[in-house]
Motif scaffolding. Structure first.
Motif, PDB file in Angstrom:
ATOM      1  N   THR A   1       0.854  -1.196   0.000  1.00 33.97           N
ATOM      2  CA  THR A   1       0.000   0.000   0.000  1.00 33.97           C
ATOM      3  C   THR A   1       0.887   1.243   0.000  1.00 33.97           C
ATOM      4  OG1 THR A   1      -0.095  -0.332   2.362  1.00 33.97           O
ATOM      5  CG2 THR A   1      -2.077  -0.904   1.112  1.00 33.97           C
ATOM      6  N   GLY A   2       1.486   1.532  -1.149  1.00 37.21           N
ATOM      7  CA  GLY A   2       2.313   2.736  -1.258  1.00 37.21           C
ATOM      8  C   GLY A   2       3.700   2.514  -0.699  1.00 37.21           C
ATOM      9  N   THR A   3       4.640   2.196  -1.605  1.00 31.59           N
ATOM     10  CA  THR A   3       6.011   1.987  -1.141  1.00 31.59           C
ATOM     11  C   THR A   3       6.791   3.285  -1.211  1.00 31.59           C
ATOM     12  OG1 THR A   3       6.598   1.353  -3.365  1.00 31.59           O
ATOM     13  CG2 THR A   3       6.096  -0.433  -1.841  1.00 31.59           C
ATOM     14  N   GLY A   4       6.161   4.336  -1.762  1.00 28.46           N
ATOM     15  CA  GLY A   4       6.844   5.622  -1.889  1.00 28.46           C
ATOM     16  C   GLY A   4       7.975   5.503  -2.895  1.00 28.46           C
ATOM     17  N   HIS A   5       9.023   6.285  -2.650  1.00 30.46           N
ATOM     18  CA  HIS A   5      10.194   6.330  -3.520  1.00 30.46           C
ATOM     19  C   HIS A   5      10.881   4.953  -3.568  1.00 30.46           C
ATOM     20  CE1 HIS A   5      13.878   8.164  -5.059  1.00 30.46           C
ATOM     21  NE2 HIS A   5      14.515   7.378  -4.212  1.00 30.46           N
ATOM     22  N   ALA A   6      11.191   4.428  -4.783  1.00 32.80           N
ATOM     23  CA  ALA A   6      11.827   3.105  -4.887  1.00 32.80           C
ATOM     24  C   ALA A   6      13.307   3.161  -4.501  1.00 32.80           C
ATOM     25  CB  ALA A   6      11.688   2.589  -6.306  1.00 32.80           C
ATOM     26  N   ASP A   7      13.794   2.062  -3.932  1.00 32.18           N
ATOM     27  CA  ASP A   7      15.200   1.985  -3.545  1.00 32.18           C
ATOM     28  C   ASP A   7      15.850   0.876  -4.378  1.00 32.18           C
ATOM     29  OD1 ASP A   7      17.160   2.585  -0.926  1.00 32.18           O
ATOM     30  OD2 ASP A   7      17.396   0.586  -1.805  1.00 32.18           O
ATOM     31  N   ALA A   8      16.918   1.234  -5.136  1.00 34.96           N
ATOM     32  CA  ALA A   8      17.506   0.293  -6.094  1.00 34.96           C
ATOM     33  C   ALA A   8      17.998  -0.981  -5.401  1.00 34.96           C
ATOM     34  CB  ALA A   8      18.647   0.970  -6.840  1.00 34.96           C
ATOM     35  N   LEU A   9      18.644  -0.810  -4.261  1.00 33.67           N
ATOM     36  CA  LEU A   9      19.195  -1.989  -3.574  1.00 33.67           C
ATOM     37  C   LEU A   9      18.067  -2.903  -3.084  1.00 33.67           C
ATOM     38  CD1 LEU A   9      21.961  -3.146  -2.731  1.00 33.67           C
ATOM     39  CD2 LEU A   9      21.557  -2.155  -0.479  1.00 33.67           C
ATOM     40  N   PHE A  10      17.057  -2.294  -2.489  1.00 36.06           N
ATOM     41  CA  PHE A  10      15.904  -3.070  -2.016  1.00 36.06           C
ATOM     42  C   PHE A  10      15.302  -3.859  -3.176  1.00 36.06           C
ATOM     43  CE2 PHE A  10      11.357  -3.581  -1.433  1.00 36.06           C
ATOM     44  CZ  PHE A  10      11.272  -4.151  -0.181  1.00 36.06           C
ATOM     45  N   GLN A  11      15.149  -3.183  -4.314  1.00 37.77           N
ATOM     46  CA  GLN A  11      14.549  -3.818  -5.491  1.00 37.77           C
ATOM     47  C   GLN A  11      15.393  -4.998  -5.973  1.00 37.77           C
ATOM     48  OE1 GLN A  11      11.703  -2.914  -7.261  1.00 37.77           O
ATOM     49  NE2 GLN A  11      11.136  -1.421  -5.704  1.00 37.77           N
ATOM     50  N   ARG A  12      16.727  -4.818  -5.894  1.00 35.75           N
ATOM     51  CA  ARG A  12      17.631  -5.858  -6.392  1.00 35.75           C
ATOM     52  C   ARG A  12      17.462  -7.152  -5.594  1.00 35.75           C
ATOM     53  NH1 ARG A  12      23.452  -6.362  -5.802  1.00 35.75           N
ATOM     54  NH2 ARG A  12      23.808  -4.187  -5.272  1.00 35.75           N
ATOM     55  N   PHE A  13      17.156  -7.056  -4.303  1.00 37.84           N
ATOM     56  CA  PHE A  13      17.120  -8.253  -3.459  1.00 37.84           C
ATOM     57  C   PHE A  13      15.790  -9.021  -3.498  1.00 37.84           C
ATOM     58  CE2 PHE A  13      21.137  -6.743  -2.120  1.00 37.84           C
ATOM     59  CZ  PHE A  13      21.795  -7.838  -1.600  1.00 37.84           C
ATOM     60  N   GLN A  14      14.740  -8.367  -3.966  1.00 41.15           N
ATOM     61  CA  GLN A  14      13.470  -9.075  -4.225  1.00 41.15           C
ATOM     62  C   GLN A  14      13.079 -10.105  -3.148  1.00 41.15           C
ATOM     63  OE1 GLN A  14      11.155  -8.917  -6.705  1.00 41.15           O
ATOM     64  NE2 GLN A  14      12.154  -7.178  -7.656  1.00 41.15           N
TER      65      GLN A  14
END
Ligand SMILES: C[S@@+](CC[C@H](N)C(=O)[O-])C[C@H]1O[C@@H](n2cnc3c(N)ncnc32)[C@H](O)[C@@H]1O
Length: 485
Positions: free
Chosen positions: A398-411
């Motif tokens: 419900t709304g992650t706000g601004h994306a973080d590249a490192l967070f996204q990489r770890f899935q």
């Protein structure tokens, strides 16, 4: 009051509190729901209930507060909270608040006014008041070394004497104020958000050690002191008056300026050799490290005072970079620890939830286990809880706000992360030093999350391999994030 400790005179610390029996970690040393006096800080009168001090708002779904219809100064969740405060003291002070409107007295003045009015109206029993009178004031030291504070005490005493129309001498009221200044606890919510001040004469006998064996907490108007280390019968109970993650010079300064003593605990005896002060092997000299520390602390103050969370984030990141550039600063040495705490707060305010999660993971895995050795330490528990809340938020999408590249990489599988962190927190509860209402919330959240898994045909307790892998990924995330810091 329930207690496993009794006051007695020490050799060099005035009175202290001593265990009357062996006390295990997580057990209550002392518990009471009868403050001698408790009041909210002035800004918190608007948003916090003056009856339960925010407990029902935090955990029991209360959203709006109703103001006292007469004075309009204090607010309550419901009739139960109002009636409790009315009986405790508000019936005595409400007309004074009305007369003073729109002016609202500062917290110490409201606290001492309560003491005077309760005393005059015979609301204290004699032994309770006698114990209060025994408390240290350091009035002489205040008069000799801190004229501003002494003048403030005299001025407040004069005003309270006038408002209360009591025949208690101004001098006695000034001594009550000096006692309050020295002996009150920060009144906090079960999640350690400061809302006011609280005095209990018995608990106020507890002396300080940077190697404390107990911690203080609140569950609404209930004060508890819990053992954070095993305590033997006859051992002295110690809490910490200051943030003991700070280096020696800061602890020493705070203790001497506010409490007029030098701590002689084993940690303080090690001075700059203790863990809190140590640096990584470095060719930089002490002066250069001290200068960096001062520069970074100034930057942190500026970030704290900045109302724009995005600007705060920029300043905090720049302060962290300055520490990193020395190659000498462990991430567990202040002010690094506080910079990360502030960064998480600012990232949440800026709705950068993924980045806040990454920072909270670093804190959970790499910082807290070093600076708060016991997993049941209330600050550690609270940090774990905020990490879980963040993970739940990200899991629900419900709304992650601004994306973080490192967070996204770890899935990561956020559902499993939530379950794993929660089940660990549940396990820690046996010796955790936290409020009962906080613990109940942990249990009920765990039940809900576990139930959701089961409703989807999954049994997380049997998914040890997957959970281990998610926890290892959290570790890898922290490692990578620190490399980039
Ligand atoms: C909240 S009171 C604690 C009770 C106090 N000992 C009394 O007799 O009322 C705080 C004061 O206790 C004394 N104190 C607390 N911890 C101490 C310590 N580790 N060493 C020396 N004095 C201490 C200081 O005078 C301090 O200002």
């Amino acid at each position: 009051m329930e207690t496993k400790a009794m006051p007695r005179l020490t050799e060099d610390m005035g009175n202290g509190l001593f265990a009357t029996k062996d006390i295990n970690v997580g057990e209550d040393v002392l518990k009471t729901n009868r403050p001698f006096v408790a009041v909210l800080d002035t800004p918190r009168l608007e948003d916090t209930c003056s009856g339960c001090f925010g407990k029902k708002q935090l955990f029991y779904g209360v959203e709006t507060l109703k103001a006292c219809t007469r004075c309009q100064v204090v607010k309550y969740c419901d009739r139960a909270c109002q009636s409790k405060d009315w009986k405790f003291s508000h019936s005595l002070e409400c007309s004074i608040y009305q007369e003073l409107r729109p002016k609202i007295l500062p917290n110490l003045a409201r606290a001492v006014l309560r003491i005077v009015l309760r005393r005059v109206n015979r609301k204290y029993d004699d032994s309770e008041f006698d114990t209060f009178q025994m408390l240290e004031t350091h009035a002489k030291e205040i008069r000799d070394t801190n004229q501003d504070q002494w003048n403030r005490i005299l001025l407040t005493a004069k005003a309270v004497k006038e408002y209360s129309r009591s025949d208690i001498e101004e001098e006695s009221i000034a001594s009550f104020l000096a006692k309050l200044d020295l002996n009150t606890f920060n009144l906090v919510t079960p999640l350690y958000d400061r809302v006011g001040l609280y005095l209990h004469p018995y608990a106020a006998f507890i002396n300080h050690s940077c190697e404390y064996n107990s911690v203080v907490g609140f569950d609404g108007d209930e004060l508890f002191v819990k053992a954070i280390r095993p305590i033997k019968a006859d051992e002295q109970i110690f809490i910490s008056y200051v943030d003991t993650t700070n280096p020696y010079s800061i602890r020493r300064k705070q203790l001497s300026e506010r409490y007029y003593f030098d701590c002689n605990c084993s940690k303080c005896q090690q001075g700059r050799d203790a863990r809190e002060d140590r640096f990584l092997p470095t060719s930089l000299n002490t002066t250069s490290l001290d200068e960096t520390e001062e520069k970074v602390r100034n930057l942190m103050t500026s970030a704290n005072n900045d109302e724009d969370p995005f600007r705060s984030i920029t300043k905090l990141k720049s302060a962290i970079r300055t520490l990193r550039e020395t190659s000498a600063w462990p991430i567990t040495r202040q002010p690094y620890v506080s910079l990360r705490d502030e960064l998480i707060v600012s990232m949440l305010a800026a709705q950068q939830f993924e980045s806040a999660f990454v920072q909270a993971v670093i804190r959970y895995i790499r910082v807290d286990p070093i600076i708060y050795r016991h997993e049941g330490h209330p600050i550690r528990q609270m940090h774990t809880w905020s990490l879980i809340k963040l993970a739940i938020h990200l899991y629900q999408g419900t709304g992650t706000g601004h994306a973080d590249a490192l967070f996204q990489r770890f899935q990561q599988n956020m559902g499993l992360v939530v379950w794993a962190l929660l089940s660990q927190l549940v396990k820690d509860q046996e010796t955790a030093c936290i409020a009962r209402s906080f613990r109940e919330t942990i249990y009920s959240t765990y039940k809900e999350v576990d139930g959701e898994f089961k409703a989807n045909g999954l049994e997380p307790a049997e998914m040890a391999v997957e959970i281990k892998s998610e926890l290892e990924t959290l570790g890898a995330l922290a490692y990578e994030a620190l490399k980039m810091e």
